[in-house]
Design a protein around this motif. Structure first.
Motif, PDB file in Angstrom:
ATOM      1  N   ASP A   1       0.824  -1.211   0.000  1.00 50.42           N
ATOM      2  CA  ASP A   1       0.000   0.000   0.000  1.00 50.42           C
ATOM      3  C   ASP A   1       0.858   1.260   0.000  1.00 50.42           C
ATOM      4  O   ASP A   1       0.498   2.259  -0.636  1.00 50.42           O
ATOM      5  N   THR A   2       1.971   1.225   0.720  1.00 50.40           N
ATOM      6  CA  THR A   2       2.829   2.410   0.816  1.00 50.40           C
ATOM      7  C   THR A   2       3.747   2.551  -0.392  1.00 50.40           C
ATOM      8  O   THR A   2       3.720   3.557  -1.104  1.00 50.40           O
ATOM      9  N   ASN A   3       4.571   1.547  -0.620  1.00 57.65           N
ATOM     10  CA  ASN A   3       5.625   1.658  -1.631  1.00 57.65           C
ATOM     11  C   ASN A   3       5.125   1.554  -3.061  1.00 57.65           C
ATOM     12  O   ASN A   3       5.720   2.140  -3.971  1.00 57.65           O
ATOM     13  N   VAL A   4       4.052   0.796  -3.276  1.00 64.68           N
ATOM     14  CA  VAL A   4       3.566   0.602  -4.643  1.00 64.68           C
ATOM     15  C   VAL A   4       2.324   1.457  -4.909  1.00 64.68           C
ATOM     16  O   VAL A   4       2.358   2.390  -5.705  1.00 64.68           O
ATOM     17  N   ILE A   5       1.229   1.150  -4.219  1.00 67.37           N
ATOM     18  CA  ILE A   5      -0.015   1.856  -4.505  1.00 67.37           C
ATOM     19  C   ILE A   5       0.111   3.337  -4.164  1.00 67.37           C
ATOM     20  O   ILE A   5      -0.365   4.203  -4.909  1.00 67.37           O
ATOM     21  N   GLY A   6       0.766   3.654  -3.050  1.00 61.81           N
ATOM     22  CA  GLY A   6       0.956   5.051  -2.692  1.00 61.81           C
ATOM     23  C   GLY A   6       1.720   5.810  -3.761  1.00 61.81           C
ATOM     24  O   GLY A   6       1.329   6.918  -4.166  1.00 61.81           O
ATOM     25  N   SER A   7       2.806   5.222  -4.251  1.00 59.60           N
ATOM     26  CA  SER A   7       3.592   5.872  -5.298  1.00 59.60           C
ATOM     27  C   SER A   7       2.793   5.997  -6.592  1.00 59.60           C
ATOM     28  O   SER A   7       2.849   7.026  -7.282  1.00 59.60           O
ATOM     29  N   ILE A   8       2.055   4.949  -6.939  1.00 60.75           N
ATOM     30  CA  ILE A   8       1.226   4.988  -8.146  1.00 60.75           C
ATOM     31  C   ILE A   8       0.208   6.118  -8.059  1.00 60.75           C
ATOM     32  O   ILE A   8       0.011   6.877  -9.021  1.00 60.75           O
ATOM     33  N   GLN A   9      -0.440   6.253  -6.912  1.00 65.55           N
ATOM     34  CA  GLN A   9      -1.483   7.278  -6.781  1.00 65.55           C
ATOM     35  C   GLN A   9      -0.914   8.694  -6.796  1.00 65.55           C
ATOM     36  O   GLN A   9      -1.567   9.623  -7.302  1.00 65.55           O
ATOM     37  N   VAL A  10       0.280   8.886  -6.259  1.00 68.33           N
ATOM     38  CA  VAL A  10       0.925  10.202  -6.347  1.00 68.33           C
ATOM     39  C   VAL A  10       1.159  10.554  -7.810  1.00 68.33           C
ATOM     40  O   VAL A  10       0.879  11.681  -8.259  1.00 68.33           O
ATOM     41  N   ILE A  11       1.663   9.601  -8.576  1.00 69.67           N
ATOM     42  CA  ILE A  11       1.909   9.840  -9.998  1.00 69.67           C
ATOM     43  C   ILE A  11       0.602  10.115 -10.733  1.00 69.67           C
ATOM     44  O   ILE A  11       0.492  11.062 -11.512  1.00 69.67           O
ATOM     45  N   ARG A  12      -0.410   9.302 -10.474  1.00 65.96           N
ATOM     46  CA  ARG A  12      -1.706   9.483 -11.139  1.00 65.96           C
ATOM     47  C   ARG A  12      -2.326  10.845 -10.819  1.00 65.96           C
ATOM     48  O   ARG A  12      -2.930  11.488 -11.683  1.00 65.96           O
ATOM     49  N   ALA A  13      -2.176  11.275  -9.577  1.00 65.00           N
ATOM     50  CA  ALA A  13      -2.744  12.565  -9.176  1.00 65.00           C
ATOM     51  C   ALA A  13      -1.988  13.729  -9.796  1.00 65.00           C
ATOM     52  O   ALA A  13      -2.582  14.774 -10.093  1.00 65.00           O
ATOM     53  N   ALA A  14      -0.676  13.573  -9.997  1.00 66.46           N
ATOM     54  CA  ALA A  14       0.135  14.669 -10.534  1.00 66.46           C
ATOM     55  C   ALA A  14       0.032  14.792 -12.053  1.00 66.46           C
ATOM     56  O   ALA A  14       0.154  15.903 -12.598  1.00 66.46           O
ATOM     57  N   LEU A  15      -0.205  13.700 -12.756  1.00 67.18           N
ATOM     58  CA  LEU A  15      -0.151  13.716 -14.217  1.00 67.18           C
ATOM     59  C   LEU A  15      -1.090  14.727 -14.872  1.00 67.18           C
ATOM     60  O   LEU A  15      -0.667  15.448 -15.793  1.00 67.18           O
ATOM     61  N   PRO A  16      -2.364  14.825 -14.463  1.00 65.04           N
ATOM     62  CA  PRO A  16      -3.233  15.821 -15.126  1.00 65.04           C
ATOM     63  C   PRO A  16      -2.697  17.244 -15.014  1.00 65.04           C
ATOM     64  O   PRO A  16      -2.808  18.030 -15.963  1.00 65.04           O
ATOM     65  N   HIS A  17      -2.112  17.575 -13.873  1.00 62.29           N
ATOM     66  CA  HIS A  17      -1.562  18.919 -13.674  1.00 62.29           C
ATOM     67  C   HIS A  17      -0.320  19.128 -14.530  1.00 62.29           C
ATOM     68  O   HIS A  17      -0.150  20.205 -15.130  1.00 62.29           O
ATOM     69  N   LEU A  18       0.547  18.126 -14.587  1.00 58.39           N
ATOM     70  CA  LEU A  18       1.767  18.247 -15.378  1.00 58.39           C
ATOM     71  C   LEU A  18       1.434  18.351 -16.864  1.00 58.39           C
ATOM     72  O   LEU A  18       2.047  19.142 -17.602  1.00 58.39           O
ATOM     73  N   ARG A  19       0.459  17.590 -17.325  1.00 59.49           N
ATOM     74  CA  ARG A  19       0.027  17.689 -18.719  1.00 59.49           C
ATOM     75  C   ARG A  19      -0.519  19.076 -19.017  1.00 59.49           C
ATOM     76  O   ARG A  19      -0.199  19.688 -20.035  1.00 59.49           O
ATOM     77  N   ALA A  20      -1.356  19.572 -18.106  1.00 58.90           N
ATOM     78  CA  ALA A  20      -2.014  20.865 -18.321  1.00 58.90           C
ATOM     79  C   ALA A  20      -1.014  22.014 -18.397  1.00 58.90           C
ATOM     80  O   ALA A  20      -1.235  22.993 -19.123  1.00 58.90           O
ATOM     81  N   GLN A  21       0.107  21.903 -17.660  1.00 58.51           N
ATOM     82  CA  GLN A  21       1.092  22.991 -17.672  1.00 58.51           C
ATOM     83  C   GLN A  21       2.156  22.795 -18.747  1.00 58.51           C
ATOM     84  O   GLN A  21       3.088  23.575 -18.861  1.00 58.51           O
ATOM     85  N   GLY A  22       2.012  21.731 -19.520  1.00 58.68           N
ATOM     86  CA  GLY A  22       2.926  21.520 -20.638  1.00 58.68           C
ATOM     87  C   GLY A  22       4.135  20.676 -20.343  1.00 58.68           C
ATOM     88  O   GLY A  22       5.078  20.607 -21.134  1.00 58.68           O
ATOM     89  N   GLY A  23       4.143  19.995 -19.204  1.00 58.04           N
ATOM     90  CA  GLY A  23       5.242  19.088 -18.902  1.00 58.04           C
ATOM     91  C   GLY A  23       5.761  19.212 -17.490  1.00 58.04           C
ATOM     92  O   GLY A  23       5.274  20.035 -16.697  1.00 58.04           O
ATOM     93  N   GLY A  24       6.752  18.422 -17.181  1.00 59.55           N
ATOM     94  CA  GLY A  24       7.350  18.407 -15.852  1.00 59.55           C
ATOM     95  C   GLY A  24       8.142  17.140 -15.662  1.00 59.55           C
ATOM     96  O   GLY A  24       8.266  16.316 -16.572  1.00 59.55           O
ATOM     97  N   ARG A  25       8.688  16.980 -14.487  1.00 54.96           N
ATOM     98  CA  ARG A  25       9.560  15.841 -14.184  1.00 54.96           C
ATOM     99  C   ARG A  25       9.030  15.113 -12.954  1.00 54.96           C
ATOM    100  O   ARG A  25       8.614  15.747 -11.977  1.00 54.96           O
ATOM    101  N   ILE A  26       9.056  13.791 -12.999  1.00 53.57           N
ATOM    102  CA  ILE A  26       8.748  12.981 -11.826  1.00 53.57           C
ATOM    103  C   ILE A  26       9.983  12.141 -11.503  1.00 53.57           C
ATOM    104  O   ILE A  26      10.488  11.408 -12.358  1.00 53.57           O
ATOM    105  N   VAL A  27      10.477  12.272 -10.281  1.00 60.08           N
ATOM    106  CA  VAL A  27      11.591  11.459  -9.800  1.00 60.08           C
ATOM    107  C   VAL A  27      11.015  10.409  -8.863  1.00 60.08           C
ATOM    108  O   VAL A  27      10.485  10.746  -7.799  1.00 60.08           O
ATOM    109  N   GLN A  28      11.079   9.167  -9.266  1.00 59.38           N
ATOM    110  CA  GLN A  28      10.601   8.059  -8.444  1.00 59.38           C
ATOM    111  C   GLN A  28      11.785   7.491  -7.664  1.00 59.38           C
ATOM    112  O   GLN A  28      12.715   6.940  -8.253  1.00 59.38           O
TER     113      GLN A  28
END
Length: 278
Positions: free
Chosen positions: A105-132
């Protein structure tokens, strides 16, 4: 130029060190952690340069709410650092069902959900970086860390796929793979009750090394400050390095593991091709 960062797991270890380093150089940081008061000293020193929110990444609704609020308050976030996580040590049959669930729940699902939540915002602003933040344990495996490795191998596979899905939108990923370092990782390990049958096995040997906080068996330790600087510097590299290996021990262990896997694959070439349809 000021860069804005969003960092999970900011209370200690790489997350805390990265937050301190970025603030000191003048960047803005949105720091999340389960106990926000742990950053009171930095908040007092840096004021509005530091945005702080309570977040347990196992709470999916909270993940989306906090990330939405961070983007709303800060306007733009350039780099999302998915750092929250911990280690579970024990033979596969020693760990409990609840410990397995919490690790995933922490290491996998938690990380997945952070990425999923950030992607719409990063797309809308024209890009960005995710460091996993992963570890050398995302490509190698040691006895006693089976569930931890399962979580790191899983999130690395997820990132490999998602990076291809969103590359056209200017969103890039880097998987950070540090080796053993002088952080609080060992002190934060969750360890179930051990089974006597494993005491004289490889699991027992690694357990003794972990409990004694002696990591010489893993090779030279990485310097946490240097690891953090390498991750920060990687965010300015274009294109983004898909993987960032840090520490000579991490490099050596991953190189050996990949070499052995490639040798094994090549030895099976005839079998692989023989199973094609005629």
């Amino acid at each position: 130029m000021t860069t804005t960062w969003f960092i999970t797991g900011s209370s200690s270890g790489f997350g805390r060190s990265m937050t301190e380093t970025l603030l000191a150089r003048g960047d803005r940081v949105a720091a999340t952690l389960r106990k926000p008061t742990a950053l009171d000293d930095l908040k007092a020193q840096y004021g509005d340069q530091l945005w702080v929110a309570r977040l347990d990444v196992t709470d999916t609704r909270a993940v989306h709410q906090v990330i939405d609020q961070a983007f709303a308050d800060l306007g733009r976030i350039d780099v999302v650092v998915n750092n929250a996580g911990y280690g579970l040590f024990g033979a596969a049959e020693e760990v409990t069902d609840a410990q397995i669930r919490q690790q995933i729940d922490t290491n996998v699902i938690g990380s997945i959900q952070v990425i999923r939540a950030a992607l719409p915002h990063l797309r809308a602003q024209g890009g960005g970086r995710i460091v996993q933040v992963s570890s050398e344990g995302g490509q190698v495996a040691y006895p006693g860390f089976s569930l931890y490795h399962a979580s790191k191998w899983a999130i690395e596979g997820f990132v490999e796929s998602v990076a291809q899905e969103v590359a056209a939108f200017g969103v890039e990923f880097t998987i950070a793979e540090p080796g053993a370092a002088r952080t609080q990782f060992g002190a934060g390990l969750v360890m179930p009750e051990s089974m006597q049958i494993y005491e004289d096995s490889l699991v027992g040997q690694v357990r003794q090394m972990v409990m004694s906080r002696s990591y010489e068996g893993f090779g030279p330790l990485s310097n946490p400050e240097k690891v953090v600087l390498a991750m920060i510097d990687s965010a300015a590299s274009h294109p983004a390095p898909r993987r960032l290996v840090m520490g000579s021990s991490s490099y050596t262990h991953i190189h050996e593991a990949l070499t052995h896997r490639l040798d094994a694959l090549e030895a099976q070439m005839d079998v692989a091709f023989s199973t094609n349809e005629d």
